[in-house]
Scaffold this active site. Structure first.
Site, short mmCIF file in Angstrom:
data_model
loop_
_atom_site.label_atom_id
_atom_site.label_comp_id
_atom_site.label_asym_id
_atom_site.label_seq_id
_atom_site.Cartn_x
_atom_site.Cartn_y
_atom_site.Cartn_z
N TYR A 124 42.50 45.50 31.01
CA TYR A 124 43.76 45.23 31.69
C TYR A 124 44.65 44.19 31.02
CZ TYR A 124 41.78 48.16 35.26
OH TYR A 124 41.24 49.24 35.92
N PHE A 420 38.21 44.55 46.20
CA PHE A 420 39.02 45.54 46.88
C PHE A 420 39.30 46.72 45.95
CE2 PHE A 420 41.72 42.17 45.15
CZ PHE A 420 42.62 42.87 44.37
#
Length: 420
Positions: A124, A420
């Site tokens: 990322y 999450f």
């Protein structure tokens, strides 16, 4: 044939879930009950799939999230989750296409930043994400910790520990969690759906073991913290209990509650080992033991990744402990069609304990760095001096890195307890 990247239709959600499980190397079977339970809680306008001849081969989803900042402020984030690419379609640019679509929409919505939990570290950074918080996990050998075996686990401050159940945790937990957001940066808000998932009320894709729940009540009777933990059942060959308690969730709004809950977990009979679960790297648990060496580090790793989309809002969204002004040159090379990417440029940050302002400027920069590091500075979890020594920050004004460390300092490390 061209692989199509687009939002997911309701009729395609089951196949999308199957592809998600394939990407995470889980059994590629999704029950109707799981689909029916999850679909109402998914915003399909923010759910992307890559389609090859009608079959889902990549998944990507985002949702609105609130994140706590230094000083107890709240920023609105684009939370990215459930990102996968099927093994048959790797290295075709599908993630880049989905990420570009999502971040562009987040910027247009006015989200201050994007967040994610990275399954793999190297992916990322190229999209402007950087680590904003880290976690640690300890295994505590209570047999050598030096704790008094006669301890009862009862708090000595006038408070008390009560065993309870999931129903009460769903009632009292949200207020405790919101209080934690007021004292720790990097805490992501929990929705009612999150509380259902975390306490077993939602349909579970994996076998569910009901935990023990305990709350800490202050002398006033107010709940200031709670813990959820599971215990295995093991006895050794000498018929001695060697059980391990695994902490699934421990949230405390006050230091007294945090101490009392750890002391309680470490006092339960027949427990010889406590696994802490993911905690802040400055968690007090090891220091509560007479022998800190009894707490062995199992994990020390990155947790919350942040991609700043609006530098002004992120830098103005926190408090600062000292008075100073710095010009920060934020390099944002992500291709958006605009010069400087989403939020690149030079910013004058004037801050003090009384307030803060941040504006674009043409003044000469004191520090220059990639946007991936801006989130770490804003959440107080990185040192500009350290990054300058690594060659990741350019110190253009002598002493500016040390000044930045004082300016961005926070007494507690950022903590993100939730995946999450």
């Amino acid at each position: 044939m061209t692989v199509d990247v687009r939002t997911v239709a309701e009729s395609e959600f089951s196949d999308w879930q199957r592809a998600l499980r394939v990407g995470f190397l889980r059994p590629p079977v999704v029950s109707d009950a799981e689909v029916a339970d999850r679909l109402p809680h998914v915003d399909l306008t923010r759910t992307l799939g890559a389609y090859d001849r009608g079959r889902t081969v990549a998944t990507f989803r985002s949702f609105r999230q609130e994140v706590s900042t230094v000083g107890g402020g709240i920023l609105t984030a684009d939370a990215i989750t459930q990102v996968t690419v099927s093994p048959t379609h790797r290295r075709r640019g599908l993630l880049s296409r989905m990420m570009s679509t999502d971040l562009t929409a987040a910027k247009e919505r006015g989200d201050a930043l994007a967040t994610l939990i990275a399954a793999e570290y190297p992916i990322y950074g190229r999209f402007g994400f950087g680590v904003a918080s880290s976690i640690a996990e300890w295994s505590v050998d209570l047999r050598v910790a030096g704790l008094d075996p006669r301890r009862s686990g009862r708090p000595e401050d006038g408070g008390r520990i009560d065993l309870t159940d999931a129903d009460e945790i769903r009632k009292v937990g949200p207020d405790v969690h919101r209080a934690l957001m007021g004292v720790r940066a990097g805490v992501t808000a929990r929705t009612p759906r999150d509380w259902d998932n975390g306490t077993g009320a939602a349909v579970q894709s994996e076998p569910w073991q009901e935990p023990y729940y305990a709350v800490y009540r202050a002398e006033s009777g107010e709940v200031e913290g709670y813990v959820a933990y599971t215990v295995d059942e093991r006895w050794d060959d000498a018929k001695q209990p060697v059980n391990t308690a695994k902490v699934r969730d421990l949230i405390a709004a006050t230091p007294a509650a945090e101490r009392a809950l750890w002391e309680y977990v470490c006092s339960v009979d027949w427990i010889s080992t406590v696994r802490s679960g993911y905690r802040a790297t400055d968690d007090p648990l090891p220091s509560l033991l007479p022998d800190r060496r009894a707490a062995r580090v199992l994990t020390h790793a990155d947790m919350l990744w942040v991609r700043v989309l609006d530098a002004v809002r992120v830098l103005e969204g926190r408090t600062y402990p000292v008075t100073d002004g710095l010009v920060l040159d934020v390099r944002d090379g992500y291709a958006t069609g605009e010069a400087g990417g989403f939020t690149g440029g030079r910013y004058l940050l004037d801050a003090s304990p009384d307030g803060v302002s941040c504006v674009r400027t043409t003044r000469s920069a004191d520090l220059a760095f990639d946007v991936a590091h801006l989130g770490a500075f804003a959440f107080g979890d990185e040192s500009a001096v350290r990054l300058a020594r690594l060659g990741l920050v350019d110190e253009l004004t002598p002493g500016a890195a040390a000044r930045a460390d004082l300016l961005f300092h926070t007494p507690l490390r950022a903590f993100s307890p939730d995946i999450f």
